[in-house]
Write an enzyme that holds these catalytic residues in place. Structure first.
Site, PDB file in Angstrom:
ATOM      1  N   HIS A  52       0.826  -1.217   0.000  1.00 32.51           N
ATOM      2  CA  HIS A  52       0.000   0.000   0.000  1.00 32.51           C
ATOM      3  C   HIS A  52       0.861   1.268   0.000  1.00 32.51           C
ATOM      4  CE1 HIS A  52      -0.176  -0.229   4.689  1.00 32.51           C
ATOM      5  NE2 HIS A  52       0.678   0.726   4.370  1.00 32.51           N
ATOM      6  N   GLU A  61      -5.157   0.214   0.426  1.00 31.58           N
ATOM      7  CA  GLU A  61      -4.926  -1.214   0.612  1.00 31.58           C
ATOM      8  C   GLU A  61      -5.165  -1.965  -0.707  1.00 31.58           C
ATOM      9  OE1 GLU A  61      -3.324  -2.002   3.012  1.00 31.58           O
ATOM     10  OE2 GLU A  61      -4.228  -1.710   4.993  1.00 31.58           O
TER      11      GLU A  61
HETATM   12  C1  F6R Z   1       1.609   6.513   6.440  1.00 33.21           C
HETATM   13  C2  F6R Z   1       1.442   5.849   5.171  1.00 33.21           C
HETATM   14  C3  F6R Z   1       1.738   4.386   5.017  1.00 33.21           C
HETATM   15  C4  F6R Z   1       3.172   4.041   5.417  1.00 33.21           C
HETATM   16  C5  F6R Z   1       3.426   2.550   5.245  1.00 33.21           C
HETATM   17  C6  F6R Z   1       4.827   2.152   5.651  1.00 33.21           C
HETATM   18  O1  F6R Z   1       1.253   7.872   6.308  1.00 33.21           O
HETATM   19  O2  F6R Z   1       1.048   6.487   4.261  1.00 33.21           O
HETATM   20  O3  F6R Z   1       1.544   4.035   3.670  1.00 33.21           O
HETATM   21  O4  F6R Z   1       4.063   4.771   4.637  1.00 33.21           O
HETATM   22  O5  F6R Z   1       2.500   1.835   6.005  1.00 33.21           O
HETATM   23  O6  F6R Z   1       4.982   2.375   7.014  1.00 33.21           O
HETATM   24  P1  F6R Z   1       6.436   2.308   7.678  1.00 33.21           P
HETATM   25  O7  F6R Z   1       7.236   3.379   7.056  1.00 33.21           O
HETATM   26  O8  F6R Z   1       6.177   2.543   9.125  1.00 33.21           O
HETATM   27  O9  F6R Z   1       6.954   0.952   7.375  1.00 33.21           O
END
Ligand code: F6R
Length: 260
Positions: free
Chosen positions: A138, A143
């Protein structure tokens, strides 16, 4: 799509910060698209450092966040409005009035989503959008099987995403089931998109994003349709890419004037 593979998250953060700094120097009232989660944090730390040490100026900039949980009370430490203030915007000189996020607490969520789309458009659109990627592919909270043309709306989080994000909460039960997120069509309208991914847990999603078909099962793959998308990867996140050597060769031989 440009794919850059470097040895660690710090040099990736430097590159992303260079692009944001160049944008702000060229266009002080630039509109930044901000992601939350852990991936962009080193970029924010680097920008804060440049603000403190070199006076990088955000006073005329605007910012729009990607997404927000639905159902968290105002001021909840894990609401993305709070996270972005704590991790970035509260540490530089951007005006709080210029920092916008989708409203996950609105009584009328569809109307609030439309208002958010209108606000992005009224600001002139996003100049540079930072993105992370979920282990299910995503971007934002789009999703799997989200419409590739989607606009800001409510989405149900898949359980894998809730489990991934439980580390930010006390327990899985506290992670909301819903979020409002910019759509894929919204994200595609940003003039430049920079996605940052680090760690082996992202390797499959990164492979689907870069080398898979454009398909809603990995919503990040829609970035293949973007005319200016940059994917910044550490070695572990790049470890499943078939053409990794080609990406390294291209970057190593890139004209120095080109930037990201
Ligand atoms: C948050 C967002 C999500 C995150 C993704 C990865 O604003 O848009 O798409 O970028 O879930 O999260 P991390 O960087 O925590 O692995």
């Amino acid at each position: 799509m440009e794919v850059v593979i470097l040895a660690g998250i710090r040099p990736l953060a430097t590159l992303a910060a260079d692009a944001i700094e160049a944008l702000l120097r060229r266009k002080p009232d630039a509109v930044l698209g901000l992601a939350t989660g852990s991936s962009p944090l080193p970029v924010y730390d680097e920008l804060v450092l440049r603000h403190e040490q070199r006076g990088l100026d955000f006073s005329r900039a605007h910012a729009f966040t990607l997404d927000e949980y639905v159902g968290l009370p105002a001021g909840h430490p894990q609401s993305y409005r709070e996270v972005i203030r704590r991790e970035f915007t509260g540490r530089v000189n951007i005006s709080p009035d210029n920092v916008h996020g989708p409203d996950g607490a609105a009584a009328d969520i569809p109307a609030a989503c439309q208002a958010y789309e209108d606000a992005i458009r009224a600001a002139g659109g996003v100049d540079l959008q930072l993105l992370g990627i979920g282990t299910d592919g995503h971007v934002g909270f789009n999703e799997p099987v989200s419409s590739l043309a989607s606009r800001t709306r409510i989405k149900t989080l898949v359980e894998q995403t809730r489990r991934d994000n439980a580390r930010f909460f006390g327990s899985l039960a506290e992670v909301p089931h819903h979020a409002v997120t910019q759509g894929l069509g919204t994200i595609l309208e940003a003039r430049h998109v920079i996605l940052v991914a680090a760690g082996a847990q992202k390797a499959q999603a990164v492979r689907d994003l870069v080398e898979g078909p454009v398909a809603a099962i990995c919503t990040a793959s829609v970035l293949q349709l973007h005319p200016h998308a940059t994917v910044l990867l550490d070695e572990a996140a790049a470890s499943s890419l078939r053409l990794a050597d080609y990406y390294r060769h291209s970057y190593d031989n890139k004209p120095s004037w080109q930037g990201l």
